[in-house]
Design a protein around this motif. Structure first.
Motif, PDB file in Angstrom:
ATOM      1  N   HIS A 144       0.843  -1.124  -0.097  1.00 56.17           N
ATOM      2  CA  HIS A 144       0.041   0.089   0.191  1.00 56.17           C
ATOM      3  C   HIS A 144       0.924   1.193   0.097  1.00 56.17           C
ATOM      4  O   HIS A 144       1.719   1.485   0.931  1.00 56.17           O
ATOM      5  CB  HIS A 144      -1.018   0.095   1.447  1.00 56.17           C
ATOM      6  CG  HIS A 144      -1.951   0.986   1.250  1.00 56.17           C
ATOM      7  ND1 HIS A 144      -1.899   2.178   1.814  1.00 56.17           N
ATOM      8  CD2 HIS A 144      -3.076   1.418   0.257  1.00 56.17           C
ATOM      9  CE1 HIS A 144      -2.827   2.960   1.769  1.00 56.17           C
ATOM     10  NE2 HIS A 144      -3.584   2.551   0.791  1.00 56.17           N
ATOM     11  N   ASN A 145       0.587   2.095  -0.984  1.00 53.09           N
ATOM     12  CA  ASN A 145       1.508   3.431  -0.836  1.00 53.09           C
ATOM     13  C   ASN A 145       0.326   4.361  -0.415  1.00 53.09           C
ATOM     14  O   ASN A 145      -0.476   4.935  -0.821  1.00 53.09           O
ATOM     15  CB  ASN A 145       1.596   3.883  -2.422  1.00 53.09           C
ATOM     16  CG  ASN A 145       2.439   5.081  -2.439  1.00 53.09           C
ATOM     17  OD1 ASN A 145       2.118   5.850  -1.940  1.00 53.09           O
ATOM     18  ND2 ASN A 145       3.181   4.978  -3.620  1.00 53.09           N
ATOM     19  N   ARG A 146       0.868   4.902   0.912  1.00 55.62           N
ATOM     20  CA  ARG A 146      -0.237   5.960   1.480  1.00 55.62           C
ATOM     21  C   ARG A 146      -0.324   7.243   0.866  1.00 55.62           C
ATOM     22  O   ARG A 146      -1.453   7.840   1.093  1.00 55.62           O
ATOM     23  CB  ARG A 146       0.407   6.134   3.042  1.00 55.62           C
ATOM     24  CG  ARG A 146       0.396   5.094   3.946  1.00 55.62           C
ATOM     25  CD  ARG A 146       1.131   5.000   5.260  1.00 55.62           C
ATOM     26  NE  ARG A 146       0.810   4.095   6.100  1.00 55.62           N
ATOM     27  CZ  ARG A 146       1.586   3.919   7.271  1.00 55.62           C
ATOM     28  NH1 ARG A 146       2.543   4.663   7.496  1.00 55.62           N
ATOM     29  NH2 ARG A 146       1.351   2.763   7.892  1.00 55.62           N
ATOM     30  N   ARG A 147       0.853   7.685   0.157  1.00 58.09           N
ATOM     31  CA  ARG A 147       0.716   8.884  -0.328  1.00 58.09           C
ATOM     32  C   ARG A 147      -0.471   8.994  -1.514  1.00 58.09           C
ATOM     33  O   ARG A 147      -1.230   9.881  -1.670  1.00 58.09           O
ATOM     34  CB  ARG A 147       1.992   9.396  -0.727  1.00 58.09           C
ATOM     35  CG  ARG A 147       2.042  10.725  -1.575  1.00 58.09           C
ATOM     36  CD  ARG A 147       3.366  11.083  -1.949  1.00 58.09           C
ATOM     37  NE  ARG A 147       4.054  10.236  -2.923  1.00 58.09           N
ATOM     38  CZ  ARG A 147       3.884  10.189  -4.053  1.00 58.09           C
ATOM     39  NH1 ARG A 147       3.255  11.256  -4.748  1.00 58.09           N
ATOM     40  NH2 ARG A 147       4.608   9.606  -4.776  1.00 58.09           N
ATOM     41  N   ARG A 148      -0.431   7.999  -2.102  1.00 59.13           N
ATOM     42  CA  ARG A 148      -1.211   7.524  -3.571  1.00 59.13           C
ATOM     43  C   ARG A 148      -2.575   7.026  -3.026  1.00 59.13           C
ATOM     44  O   ARG A 148      -3.515   6.834  -4.028  1.00 59.13           O
ATOM     45  CB  ARG A 148      -0.429   6.927  -4.653  1.00 59.13           C
ATOM     46  CG  ARG A 148       0.646   7.648  -5.115  1.00 59.13           C
ATOM     47  CD  ARG A 148       1.477   7.024  -6.400  1.00 59.13           C
ATOM     48  NE  ARG A 148       2.372   7.619  -6.795  1.00 59.13           N
ATOM     49  CZ  ARG A 148       3.033   7.018  -7.931  1.00 59.13           C
ATOM     50  NH1 ARG A 148       2.855   6.132  -8.298  1.00 59.13           N
ATOM     51  NH2 ARG A 148       3.981   8.072  -8.489  1.00 59.13           N
ATOM     52  N   THR A 149      -2.625   6.502  -1.947  1.00 57.29           N
ATOM     53  CA  THR A 149      -3.757   5.769  -1.327  1.00 57.29           C
ATOM     54  C   THR A 149      -4.002   4.589  -2.181  1.00 57.29           C
ATOM     55  O   THR A 149      -5.517   4.559  -2.622  1.00 57.29           O
ATOM     56  CB  THR A 149      -5.036   6.963  -0.997  1.00 57.29           C
ATOM     57  OG1 THR A 149      -5.361   7.340  -2.378  1.00 57.29           O
ATOM     58  CG2 THR A 149      -4.580   7.743  -0.208  1.00 57.29           C
ATOM     59  N   ARG A 150      -3.370   3.924  -2.649  1.00 58.21           N
ATOM     60  CA  ARG A 150      -3.667   2.764  -3.313  1.00 58.21           C
ATOM     61  C   ARG A 150      -2.452   1.553  -3.362  1.00 58.21           C
ATOM     62  O   ARG A 150      -1.330   1.861  -2.840  1.00 58.21           O
ATOM     63  CB  ARG A 150      -3.543   3.100  -4.995  1.00 58.21           C
ATOM     64  CG  ARG A 150      -2.151   3.326  -5.415  1.00 58.21           C
ATOM     65  CD  ARG A 150      -2.463   3.953  -7.081  1.00 58.21           C
ATOM     66  NE  ARG A 150      -1.116   4.228  -7.558  1.00 58.21           N
ATOM     67  CZ  ARG A 150      -0.769   4.822  -8.573  1.00 58.21           C
ATOM     68  NH1 ARG A 150      -2.052   5.224  -9.246  1.00 58.21           N
ATOM     69  NH2 ARG A 150       0.439   5.100  -9.338  1.00 58.21           N
ATOM     70  N   TYR A 151      -2.968   0.437  -3.852  1.00 58.73           N
ATOM     71  CA  TYR A 151      -1.777  -0.592  -3.574  1.00 58.73           C
ATOM     72  C   TYR A 151      -1.038  -1.004  -4.973  1.00 58.73           C
ATOM     73  O   TYR A 151      -1.581  -0.443  -6.072  1.00 58.73           O
ATOM     74  CB  TYR A 151      -2.611  -1.950  -3.419  1.00 58.73           C
ATOM     75  CG  TYR A 151      -2.998  -2.254  -2.143  1.00 58.73           C
ATOM     76  CD1 TYR A 151      -2.036  -2.896  -1.122  1.00 58.73           C
ATOM     77  CD2 TYR A 151      -4.000  -2.031  -1.652  1.00 58.73           C
ATOM     78  CE1 TYR A 151      -2.633  -2.997   0.360  1.00 58.73           C
ATOM     79  CE2 TYR A 151      -4.564  -2.276  -0.159  1.00 58.73           C
ATOM     80  CZ  TYR A 151      -3.872  -2.686   0.661  1.00 58.73           C
ATOM     81  OH  TYR A 151      -4.112  -2.910   2.174  1.00 58.73           O
ATOM     82  N   GLU A 152       0.123  -0.848  -4.905  1.00 55.75           N
ATOM     83  CA  GLU A 152       1.008  -0.796  -5.922  1.00 55.75           C
ATOM     84  C   GLU A 152       1.719  -2.428  -5.999  1.00 55.75           C
ATOM     85  O   GLU A 152       2.398  -2.742  -5.088  1.00 55.75           O
ATOM     86  CB  GLU A 152       2.152   0.267  -5.883  1.00 55.75           C
ATOM     87  CG  GLU A 152       1.406   1.777  -5.984  1.00 55.75           C
ATOM     88  CD  GLU A 152       2.432   2.628  -6.099  1.00 55.75           C
ATOM     89  OE1 GLU A 152       3.300   2.436  -5.456  1.00 55.75           O
ATOM     90  OE2 GLU A 152       1.977   3.960  -6.434  1.00 55.75           O
ATOM     91  N   ARG A 153       1.832  -2.972  -7.327  1.00 54.00           N
ATOM     92  CA  ARG A 153       2.477  -4.092  -7.432  1.00 54.00           C
ATOM     93  C   ARG A 153       4.115  -4.137  -7.281  1.00 54.00           C
ATOM     94  O   ARG A 153       4.786  -3.331  -7.946  1.00 54.00           O
ATOM     95  CB  ARG A 153       2.108  -4.604  -8.977  1.00 54.00           C
ATOM     96  CG  ARG A 153       2.650  -6.025  -9.041  1.00 54.00           C
ATOM     97  CD  ARG A 153       2.081  -6.450 -10.536  1.00 54.00           C
ATOM     98  NE  ARG A 153       2.416  -7.706 -10.924  1.00 54.00           N
ATOM     99  CZ  ARG A 153       1.754  -8.465 -11.877  1.00 54.00           C
ATOM    100  NH1 ARG A 153       0.666  -8.051 -12.211  1.00 54.00           N
ATOM    101  NH2 ARG A 153       2.266  -9.563 -12.001  1.00 54.00           N
ATOM    102  N   GLN A 154       4.427  -5.047  -6.544  1.00 53.99           N
ATOM    103  CA  GLN A 154       6.108  -5.012  -6.110  1.00 53.99           C
ATOM    104  C   GLN A 154       6.635  -6.369  -6.854  1.00 53.99           C
ATOM    105  O   GLN A 154       7.899  -6.138  -7.240  1.00 53.99           O
ATOM    106  CB  GLN A 154       6.124  -5.359  -4.779  1.00 53.99           C
ATOM    107  CG  GLN A 154       5.819  -4.214  -3.945  1.00 53.99           C
ATOM    108  CD  GLN A 154       5.866  -2.980  -4.116  1.00 53.99           C
ATOM    109  OE1 GLN A 154       7.194  -2.625  -4.001  1.00 53.99           O
ATOM    110  NE2 GLN A 154       5.215  -2.024  -4.499  1.00 53.99           N
ATOM    111  N   GLY A 155       5.913  -7.242  -7.366  1.00 51.41           N
ATOM    112  CA  GLY A 155       6.516  -8.506  -8.142  1.00 51.41           C
ATOM    113  C   GLY A 155       5.572  -9.615  -8.087  1.00 51.41           C
ATOM    114  O   GLY A 155       4.326  -9.422  -7.715  1.00 51.41           O
ATOM    115  N   LEU A 156       6.116 -10.703  -8.295  1.00 51.81           N
ATOM    116  CA  LEU A 156       5.510 -12.066  -8.074  1.00 51.81           C
ATOM    117  C   LEU A 156       6.182 -13.020  -7.157  1.00 51.81           C
ATOM    118  O   LEU A 156       7.262 -12.990  -6.977  1.00 51.81           O
ATOM    119  CB  LEU A 156       5.372 -12.613  -9.472  1.00 51.81           C
ATOM    120  CG  LEU A 156       4.874 -11.893 -10.623  1.00 51.81           C
ATOM    121  CD1 LEU A 156       4.797 -12.954 -11.857  1.00 51.81           C
ATOM    122  CD2 LEU A 156       3.180 -11.670 -10.575  1.00 51.81           C
TER     123      LEU A 156
END
Length: 236
Positions: free
Chosen positions: A73-85
């Motif tokens: 979760h990216n608090r600044r952008r208020t969304r979950y961001e993909r890190q990998g698999l």
């Protein structure tokens, strides 16, 4: 049938598994609102592949019978961001071997693609420059080039990269010119540095911008087109 991959979360705060009570967890899944470690979720045998290498990621995913998406979760952008698999270790090894085998061919393809994109980008910039001079024929040619290059910089999100800019929409092109005049030919930036609110600063420099635009819209007289028309007056 569409595949639904498990989603694994990298928690921002210390969490413990709701089943085995181990923690803090580096990665977890959420079941019924509770954190579950990867071992309890039967994902502990998978290895992490960080995002970034598109070919390796695609091949590892295709080779792996079970895989999961890792997000944070990216608090600044208020969304979950993909890190990998998370993928099977054997699948990752096979994918790495395949990428090594055709690395040279993929490098040549990337070079060709980059060259093609550069030609396309140059075409976009030149078309924008020509349209700027059509709308503002008295503008210095060097300034038109400067504005076109700035507005069409790849990845900038500026006017030249928008659909309207690529279509040479009159409003979009004029907006690019007006923005350049605002920053270069008026004290707009200095007003911002003095703490003047943006909307007030724009209002204050608007007359100066319009003066420059009117001057640039005036078609300059060219000796190539013959002498100016005779008005019937003669010098005294």
């Amino acid at each position: 049938m569409d595949l639904v991959a498990p989603v694994v979360v990298e928690p921002l705060r210390r969490r413990r598994c709701s089943e085995c009570r181990r923690g803090p967890l580096e990665r977890m899944i959420v079941e019924y609102g509770r954190p579950v470690c990867l071992d309890c979720a039967d994902l502990g045998h998978l290895v992490f592949l960080r995002r970034g290498d598109t070919a390796l990621t695609r091949r590892a995913r295709e080779q792996s019978a079970l895989w999961a998406v890792v997000v944070r979760h990216n608090r600044r952008r208020t969304r979950y961001e993909r890190q990998g698999l998370l993928v099977e270790e054997t699948a990752l090894a096979r994918a790495e071997a395949a990428c090594l085998a055709d690395a040279e061919a993929r490098a040549r393809r990337r070079a060709r693609d980059a060259e093609r994109r550069a030609v396309q980008d140059a075409g976009v910039t030149e078309a924008l420059r020509v349209e700027i001079l059509r709308l503002f024929p008295a503008m210095p040619s060097e300034r038109a080039t400067e504005i076109a290059v700035h507005a069409s910089t790849k990845g900038s999100g500026r006017v030249g990269r928008t659909a309207a800019g690529r279509a040479l929409d009159r409003g979009a092109v004029t907006a690019a010119v007006r923005a350049s005049v605002r920053h270069v030919d008026t004290p707009y930036d200095a007003l911002l540095m003095r703490g003047v609110p943006r909307h007030q600063a724009r209002t204050r420099v608007s007359p100066a911008i319009e003066t420059v635009l009117r001057a640039w819209r005036a078609r300059p007289f060219s000796t190539d087109r013959g002498a100016p028309p005779d008005t019937g007056t003669r010098p005294a």
